[in-house]
Design a protein around this motif. Structure first.
Motif, PDB file in Angstrom:
ATOM      1  N   ASP A   7     -36.326 -14.736  -1.202  1.00  0.00           N
ATOM      2  CA  ASP A   7     -36.661 -13.447  -0.598  1.00  0.00           C
ATOM      3  C   ASP A   7     -36.943 -12.419  -1.691  1.00  0.00           C
ATOM      4  OD1 ASP A   7     -34.239 -12.507  -1.597  1.00  0.00           O
ATOM      5  OD2 ASP A   7     -33.226 -12.482   0.348  1.00  0.00           O
ATOM      6  N   HIS A   8     -37.201 -11.180  -1.299  1.00  0.00           N
ATOM      7  CA  HIS A   8     -37.617 -10.148  -2.259  1.00  0.00           C
ATOM      8  C   HIS A   8     -36.504  -9.777  -3.237  1.00  0.00           C
ATOM      9  CE1 HIS A   8     -35.435  -7.749   0.681  1.00  0.00           C
ATOM     10  NE2 HIS A   8     -35.463  -6.706  -0.141  1.00  0.00           N
ATOM     11  N   GLN A   9     -35.249 -10.171  -2.928  1.00  0.00           N
ATOM     12  CA  GLN A   9     -34.124  -9.902  -3.823  1.00  0.00           C
ATOM     13  C   GLN A   9     -33.739 -11.144  -4.631  1.00  0.00           C
ATOM     14  OE1 GLN A   9     -31.242  -8.406  -0.933  1.00  0.00           O
ATOM     15  NE2 GLN A   9     -31.751  -6.294  -1.506  1.00  0.00           N
ATOM     16  N   ASP A  10     -34.622 -12.120  -4.692  1.00  0.00           N
ATOM     17  CA  ASP A  10     -34.397 -13.364  -5.434  1.00  0.00           C
ATOM     18  C   ASP A  10     -33.232 -14.176  -4.883  1.00  0.00           C
ATOM     19  OD1 ASP A  10     -36.505 -13.299  -7.211  1.00  0.00           O
ATOM     20  OD2 ASP A  10     -35.406 -12.178  -8.722  1.00  0.00           O
ATOM     21  N   GLU A  11     -32.991 -14.064  -3.600  1.00  0.00           N
ATOM     22  CA  GLU A  11     -31.927 -14.842  -2.968  1.00  0.00           C
ATOM     23  C   GLU A  11     -32.533 -16.051  -2.254  1.00  0.00           C
ATOM     24  OE1 GLU A  11     -29.602 -12.373  -0.458  1.00  0.00           O
ATOM     25  OE2 GLU A  11     -28.721 -11.217  -2.115  1.00  0.00           O
ATOM     26  N   TYR A  12     -31.871 -17.179  -2.410  1.00  0.00           N
ATOM     27  CA  TYR A  12     -32.337 -18.442  -1.853  1.00  0.00           C
ATOM     28  C   TYR A  12     -31.469 -18.842  -0.677  1.00  0.00           C
ATOM     29  CZ  TYR A  12     -32.935 -23.537  -1.542  1.00  0.00           C
ATOM     30  OH  TYR A  12     -33.136 -24.825  -1.108  1.00  0.00           O
ATOM     31  N   THR A  13     -32.096 -19.263   0.414  1.00  0.00           N
ATOM     32  CA  THR A  13     -31.378 -19.670   1.616  1.00  0.00           C
ATOM     33  C   THR A  13     -31.566 -21.161   1.821  1.00  0.00           C
ATOM     34  OG1 THR A  13     -31.801 -17.496   2.610  1.00  0.00           O
ATOM     35  CG2 THR A  13     -31.085 -19.252   4.094  1.00  0.00           C
ATOM     36  N   PRO A  14     -30.619 -21.995   1.370  1.00  0.00           N
ATOM     37  CA  PRO A  14     -30.805 -23.444   1.490  1.00  0.00           C
ATOM     38  C   PRO A  14     -30.709 -23.944   2.921  1.00  0.00           C
ATOM     39  CG  PRO A  14     -28.642 -22.951   0.605  1.00  0.00           C
ATOM     40  CD  PRO A  14     -29.370 -21.653   0.661  1.00  0.00           C
ATOM     41  N   LEU A  15     -29.921 -23.248   3.752  1.00  0.00           N
ATOM     42  CA  LEU A  15     -29.758 -23.628   5.148  1.00  0.00           C
ATOM     43  C   LEU A  15     -30.063 -22.428   6.038  1.00  0.00           C
ATOM     44  CD1 LEU A  15     -26.394 -25.630   4.873  1.00  0.00           C
ATOM     45  CD2 LEU A  15     -28.717 -26.565   4.956  1.00  0.00           C
ATOM     46  N   GLY A  16     -30.563 -22.705   7.228  1.00  0.00           N
ATOM     47  CA  GLY A  16     -30.862 -21.612   8.143  1.00  0.00           C
ATOM     48  C   GLY A  16     -32.214 -20.986   7.865  1.00  0.00           C
ATOM     49  N   TYR A  17     -32.417 -19.786   8.425  1.00  0.00           N
ATOM     50  CA  TYR A  17     -33.707 -19.117   8.372  1.00  0.00           C
ATOM     51  C   TYR A  17     -33.541 -17.737   7.736  1.00  0.00           C
ATOM     52  CZ  TYR A  17     -35.201 -22.759  11.594  1.00  0.00           C
ATOM     53  OH  TYR A  17     -35.492 -23.971  12.160  1.00  0.00           O
ATOM     54  N   PRO A  18     -34.127 -17.507   6.561  1.00  0.00           N
ATOM     55  CA  PRO A  18     -34.025 -16.176   5.936  1.00  0.00           C
ATOM     56  C   PRO A  18     -34.716 -15.114   6.789  1.00  0.00           C
ATOM     57  CG  PRO A  18     -35.595 -17.573   4.759  1.00  0.00           C
ATOM     58  CD  PRO A  18     -34.902 -18.450   5.742  1.00  0.00           C
ATOM     59  N   ASN A  61     -40.583 -20.519  25.395  1.00  0.00           N
ATOM     60  CA  ASN A  61     -39.895 -21.296  24.367  1.00  0.00           C
ATOM     61  C   ASN A  61     -40.546 -21.088  22.998  1.00  0.00           C
ATOM     62  OD1 ASN A  61     -38.139 -22.471  26.294  1.00  0.00           O
ATOM     63  ND2 ASN A  61     -39.708 -24.005  26.801  1.00  0.00           N
ATOM     64  N   THR A  62     -39.716 -20.858  21.996  1.00  0.00           N
ATOM     65  CA  THR A  62     -40.184 -20.687  20.622  1.00  0.00           C
ATOM     66  C   THR A  62     -39.460 -21.679  19.727  1.00  0.00           C
ATOM     67  OG1 THR A  62     -40.641 -18.332  20.921  1.00  0.00           O
ATOM     68  CG2 THR A  62     -40.393 -19.111  18.662  1.00  0.00           C
ATOM     69  N   SER A  63     -40.226 -22.405  18.924  1.00  0.00           N
ATOM     70  CA  SER A  63     -39.631 -23.366  17.993  1.00  0.00           C
ATOM     71  C   SER A  63     -40.045 -23.002  16.574  1.00  0.00           C
ATOM     72  CB  SER A  63     -40.084 -24.791  18.328  1.00  0.00           C
ATOM     73  OG  SER A  63     -41.497 -24.911  18.207  1.00  0.00           O
ATOM     74  N   GLU A  64     -39.149 -23.269  15.625  1.00  0.00           N
ATOM     75  CA  GLU A  64     -39.411 -22.972  14.224  1.00  0.00           C
ATOM     76  C   GLU A  64     -39.110 -24.198  13.366  1.00  0.00           C
ATOM     77  OE1 GLU A  64     -38.360 -18.620  12.977  1.00  0.00           O
ATOM     78  OE2 GLU A  64     -36.781 -19.316  14.340  1.00  0.00           O
ATOM     79  N   LYS A  65     -39.895 -24.357  12.330  1.00  0.00           N
ATOM     80  CA  LYS A  65     -39.679 -25.416  11.353  1.00  0.00           C
ATOM     81  C   LYS A  65     -39.825 -24.811   9.966  1.00  0.00           C
ATOM     82  CE  LYS A  65     -41.256 -30.005   9.948  1.00  0.00           C
ATOM     83  NZ  LYS A  65     -42.257 -31.098  10.177  1.00  0.00           N
ATOM     84  N   PHE A  66     -38.775 -24.948   9.149  1.00  0.00           N
ATOM     85  CA  PHE A  66     -38.759 -24.282   7.852  1.00  0.00           C
ATOM     86  C   PHE A  66     -38.229 -25.224   6.779  1.00  0.00           C
ATOM     87  CE2 PHE A  66     -36.251 -21.509   4.830  1.00  0.00           C
ATOM     88  CZ  PHE A  66     -37.362 -21.055   4.124  1.00  0.00           C
ATOM     89  N   THR A  67     -38.925 -25.268   5.657  1.00  0.00           N
ATOM     90  CA  THR A  67     -38.507 -26.025   4.492  1.00  0.00           C
ATOM     91  C   THR A  67     -38.303 -25.044   3.342  1.00  0.00           C
ATOM     92  OG1 THR A  67     -39.784 -27.945   5.195  1.00  0.00           O
ATOM     93  CG2 THR A  67     -39.119 -27.860   2.890  1.00  0.00           C
ATOM     94  N   SER A  68     -37.072 -24.906   2.866  1.00  0.00           N
ATOM     95  CA  SER A  68     -36.792 -23.930   1.813  1.00  0.00           C
ATOM     96  C   SER A  68     -37.026 -24.502   0.416  1.00  0.00           C
ATOM     97  CB  SER A  68     -35.350 -23.430   1.921  1.00  0.00           C
ATOM     98  OG  SER A  68     -34.434 -24.512   1.733  1.00  0.00           O
TER      99      SER A  68
END
Length: 379
Positions: free
Chosen positions: A163-174, A205-212
Motif C-alpha cells: 500500500d501507499h505506506q509500504d505495508e504488505y498484506t499477506p492475508l486478506g484484502y488491503p 453477489n460480489t466475488s474477489e480474487k487477490f494475489t499479494s
C-alpha cells in the motif's frame, strides 16, 4: 583511305562508344519521401526462410487503408519503443535489384513528426492517497547457486504489492482494493498480462480474487519496465512502475565458471513467464560429461495441442530462444561439441564468445518420445 581519314574514323567510333556508356539506360534505385504511421501494437510473424515467429511493427503509409507488418529495425535510424504510436516522415527507396531473400523497399527515418505514449492513469492529485499501491521485486533466486543482486534470464523473481505506506498484506484484502475492479501486471515488451486482483459482480453477489505475492521467470536479456495498473470501470486510475534490471550471464542464467555442477540426481526446472505464456521451458541442472559442464533445455508439452503440434512447438520455441540469446547460427558440427549424446541429430548450432549450443532432434525409441531439445556447453 589516308592515315588522316583513318584517324578521324577511329576517333568518331570511340566517341560513340564513350557516349553510349555515359548514357546507360539501366534503371537504378528510386526513392520518395512519405508519411508513415507506426502502431502502438506489434505482431509476431515468421520472416522469409524461417517458421519462427519474430516481432514486427505494424506500419501504414499515408495512402494505405490497412496495417502491414515490418520487421523490427526495418526503418533505418528509427528505434521503436513498445507501446508508443508514431507518425514519421521516411524515405522509401525502391530497389532496382532487390535481394532474393529480401524486400523490394528500404526505409530511412527523416523526421519523427509525433510520438504518442501509452495511456497514462489520472494524476496523483486526482486520486486518494489511500488508493495508491506499489509494486516491488522482493526476492531473486538465481538458476545457479550464485550470490548476485542482478537477475538474469531464467532466474526466479518474486513480486509483492504494497500500500501507499509500504505495508504488505499477506492475508486478506488491503484497503486500497476497494477503489478498483482489477489490478493487472504488464510490460510493453511481452505479449501477455497477469491479473493480481479481480472483482466480479453478478447481481447481488460480489466475488474477489487477490494475489499479494507472485513469482515468475523472464526470457529477456535487457532491462524492461514492469507496470501494475489499477482499473475502475475499464479505465486506468493508478499505476506503479519499476524497471527490472536484467544481466545475461554466459548464456541465459548460466555462469560456466562460477556456477556449480550437479554430479548426482540432477533436477529439471520449469521456467515459465507470467507475461509471456507461449512457451514453458524445462531446464536441467548443470551436469558434466567428458569433464565438460552442459545443460539441457526442452519445451514443455501443452495438453491443448496434438503430438505433432507439440513437436513443432518444441522446434519453434527452442529456435526462438537460441536466436534471441545467441544470435546468428554457426557452422559447427557435432565433432566440435564434447557433450552431445550419440543418438541425436544436429539441426542447427549457435554460439557466442563463451557458449556453444546445438538444437538437436531425437527420432524416439521404445522408451522415449520423438523430440527436439538444446544442449549448451562452454567453449
Amino acid at each position: 583511305m589516308t592515315l588522316k581519314n583513318l584517324s578521324f574514323v577511329l576517333l568518331t567510333a570511340l566517341c560513340f562508344i564513350w557516349v553510349g556508356c555515359d548514357n546507360d539506360d539501366t534503371p537504378g534505385d528510386t526513392y520518395v519521401d512519405i508519411i508513415m504511421q507506426v502502431s502502438e501494437k506489434t505482431v509476431y510473424e515468421p520472416v522469409w526462410g524461417s517458421d519462427t515467429p519474430v516481432e514486427h511493427m505494424l506500419v501504414k503509409e499515408q495512402s494505405a487503408t490497412e496495417w502491414q507488418p515490418l520487421v523490427m529495425g526495418g526503418i533505418e535510424g528509427f528505434e521503436y519503443v513498445q507501446g508508443h504510436a508514431y507518425e514519421l516522415k521516411v524515405r522509401k527507396t525502391t530497389l532496382a535489384n532487390p535481394p532474393q531473400d529480401g524486400a523490394n523497399y528500404i526505409y530511412q527515418l527523416l523526421e519523427i513528426i509525433s510520438d504518442t505514449q501509452p495511456d497514462t492513469p489520472v494524476g496523483p492529485e486526482e486520486w486518494p492517497e489511500e488508493a495508491k499501491f506499489k509494486l516491488k521485486m522482493v526476492q531473486l533466486k538465481p538458476f545457479m547457486d550464485l550470490d548476485t543482486p542482478l537477475a538474469a534470464p531464467f532466474d526466479f523473481l518474486t513480486f509483492r504489492i504494497y500500500d501507499h505506506q509500504d505495508e504488505y498484506t499477506p492475508l486478506g484484502y488491503p484497503a486500497f482494493l476497494q477503489y478498483y475492479d482489477s489490478i493487472v501486471m504488464s510490460t510493453p515488451v511481452m505479449p501477455d498480462t497477469y491479473c493480481v486482483y479481480q472483482k466480479k459482480t453478478n447481481g447481488d453477489n460480489t466475488s474477489e480474487k487477490f494475489t499479494s505475492q507472485w513469482s515468475s521467470c523472464f526470457f529477456e536479456k535487457n532491462d524492461f519496465p514492469i507496470i501494475l495498473k489499477g482499473y475502475k470501470n475499464g479505465e486506468v486510475k493508478y499505476a506503479s512502475q519499476i524497471r527490472q534490471i536484467m544481466r545475461e550471464r554466459d548464456f541465459l542464467g548460466i555462469d560456466w565458471k562460477n556456477g556449480g555442477v550437479v554430479l548426482a540426481n540432477p533436477q529439471t526446472n520449469a521456467i515459465y513467464c507470467v507475461l509471456d505464456t507461449r512457451y514453458e521451458f524445462l531446464l536441467t541442472d548443470i551436469q558434466q560429461r567428458n569433464n565438460t559442464p552442459f545443460v539441457k533445455i526442452k519445451v514443455a508439452a501443452d495438453i491443448n495441442f496434438t503430438d505433432t503440434e507439440n513437436l513443432k512447438r518444441q522446434e519453434n520455441g527452442l529456435r526462438w530462444l537460441l536466436e534471441k540469446h545467441l544470435g546468428y547460427r554457426t557452422f559447427e558440427t557435432a565433432a566440435d561439441f564434447k557433450t552431445l549424446p550419440e543418438d541425436a541429430s544436429v539441426v542447427e548450432t549457435y554460439g557466442n564468445d563463451t557458449t556453444r549450443a546445438a538444437l538437436l532432434y531425437f527420432a524416439g525409441d521404445d522408451f522415449h518420445e520423438e523430440c527436439y531439445y538444446i544442449i549448451a556447453e562452454p567453449k
